[in-house]
Each structure stands twice: as C-alpha cells, then as structure tokens.
Design a protein around this motif. Structure first.
Motif, short mmCIF file in Angstrom:
data_model
loop_
_atom_site.label_atom_id
_atom_site.label_comp_id
_atom_site.label_asym_id
_atom_site.label_seq_id
_atom_site.Cartn_x
_atom_site.Cartn_y
_atom_site.Cartn_z
N TYR A 178 0.38 -1.19 -0.15
CA TYR A 178 -0.05 -0.41 -0.61
C TYR A 178 0.81 1.35 -0.17
CZ TYR A 178 -3.34 3.46 1.18
OH TYR A 178 -3.53 4.74 1.24
N HIS A 208 2.87 1.62 -3.50
CA HIS A 208 2.14 1.57 -4.75
C HIS A 208 0.80 3.19 -4.45
CE1 HIS A 208 2.07 -1.99 -7.02
NE2 HIS A 208 1.34 -3.43 -5.64
N SER A 209 0.66 3.33 -3.65
CA SER A 209 0.09 4.81 -3.54
C SER A 209 0.79 5.50 -3.34
CB SER A 209 -0.67 4.67 -2.22
OG SER A 209 0.57 4.44 -1.07
N VAL A 219 -9.03 1.58 -7.62
CA VAL A 219 -8.74 1.82 -6.52
C VAL A 219 -8.22 3.47 -6.14
CG1 VAL A 219 -7.06 0.96 -5.06
CG2 VAL A 219 -8.18 -0.24 -5.58
N ARG A 235 -11.03 1.27 -0.85
CA ARG A 235 -11.14 0.53 -1.98
C ARG A 235 -9.03 -0.13 -2.28
NH1 ARG A 235 -13.17 4.69 -7.11
NH2 ARG A 235 -15.03 4.51 -5.86
N PHE A 236 -8.49 0.05 -2.00
CA PHE A 236 -7.47 -0.61 -1.68
C PHE A 236 -7.41 -2.10 -0.52
CE2 PHE A 236 -3.04 -2.59 -0.06
CZ PHE A 236 -2.41 -1.87 -1.33
N TYR A 293 -5.88 -2.24 -9.75
CA TYR A 293 -5.99 -0.49 -8.96
C TYR A 293 -5.82 0.22 -10.08
CZ TYR A 293 -3.91 -3.67 -5.03
OH TYR A 293 -2.72 -3.83 -3.38
N THR A 330 -7.27 -5.52 -2.13
CA THR A 330 -6.33 -6.84 -1.04
C THR A 330 -6.74 -7.97 -0.35
OG1 THR A 330 -5.15 -4.97 -0.30
CG2 THR A 330 -4.86 -6.66 1.09
N THR A 365 -4.34 -7.94 -10.12
CA THR A 365 -4.43 -6.49 -8.67
C THR A 365 -4.03 -5.25 -9.99
OG1 THR A 365 -2.27 -7.35 -8.12
CG2 THR A 365 -4.28 -7.71 -7.18
N THR A 367 -9.45 5.47 -0.99
CA THR A 367 -8.50 4.89 -1.80
C THR A 367 -8.38 3.88 -0.51
OG1 THR A 367 -7.43 6.18 -2.79
CG2 THR A 367 -5.97 5.09 -2.46
#
Length: 149
Positions: A74, A77-78, A147, A97-98, A143, A102, A139, A94
């Motif tokens: 997390y 990626h973010s 996300v 949704r993440f 994402y 997951t 994913t 976010t």
C-alpha cells in the motif's frame, strides 16, 4: 487535429506503460516480501508437525506473508506506482478500495495455497508460481481502474 489526438494517445499509452513498469517493480518487491515470509513458515513449520496437522501451515504462512506484504504494498503503490493517477486527497476512498482489492487478492492467493498444497498434494513452493503470475495481473487492473483512478 488528428496529429494532436494521436500524440495525446501516445502520451497516455507511454504513461500507462511506465505505470505498469513501476507496478511490476513494486509488486515484485511485495511478492518477494510475501515469499520470504510464506515459504520458510510453510515449509519448515509444516515439517515439524504430525502428518495430520501439516496442511494448516501453508495457510497460516499465507496469512502472515500477506499481512506483511499488504502494508508494504500500500505504501509503495500509493506513493510510487500510481502516483500520477487520481487525487490523493481521498485517502479514505483509496484506502477502503485498496482493502477490498487486497481481500480479493488474498482470497486468490489463499485458494491457490489451499488447492495446490491440499487437494493437489503439491510442494509448498507451488502456490508461489500462481501468486507471482496470476494474482498481480488481477490486482493491477483493479488498482489502476478502480482504486487509484
């Protein structure tokens, strides 16, 4: 006019390509973290228990590995993989949704671990193959388009 539209489309594709590269590197790191936690626990803890209790250790290792890699994933990626997509001021959207993605990813990995080490009587490393190639594709799409969109 067509040249401007074509140029804009090329720029979008280029941005998507580099985002996929960043996702691959980040996902690779998260997957390596997962594997580093999962495999030793699944393999060595399983070997120390009686035969009738061995099938539970790959599942326990899956949960532990996934928790560690989820937190790392997390953050990276973010801040890096999807830094150019969407607004970052909606952390609750976010983050929620993440978490959903997951859980989907965790369910896929858990199914692969259960199926390949349980009914298929496979080695503890077998699920790593599906967890490295199948789950990341699912994913990434979630994402990118849900996300961090």
């Amino acid at each position: 006019m067509a040249t401007l539209q074509t140029h804009g489309r090329i720029e979008q594709l280029r941005a998507l390509f580099w985002q996929l590269v960043r996702f691959g590197l980040t996902g690779g790191a998260a997957t390596a973290i997962y594997a580093a936690v999962y495999w030793p626990i699944a393999t060595y803890a399983q070997a120390r228990w009686p035969l009738e209790h061995r099938s539970v250790w790959p599942l326990i290792a899956n949960v532990l590995g996934y928790l560690v890699s989820m937190v790392a994933g997390y953050v990276i990626h973010s801040r890096w993989s999807f830094r150019d997509v969407g607004a970052r001021d909606k952390v609750s959207r976010t983050g929620g949704r993440f978490l959903v993605v997951t859980l989907v990813s965790f369910a896929l990995n858990t199914f692969f671990v259960w199926f390949l080490t349980g009914p298929m009587h496979g080695a503890t490393w077998w699920p790593l193959v599906t967890n490295v190639f199948v789950t990341p594709m699912v994913t990434f799409v979630l994402y990118r388009f849900w996300v961090f969109a």
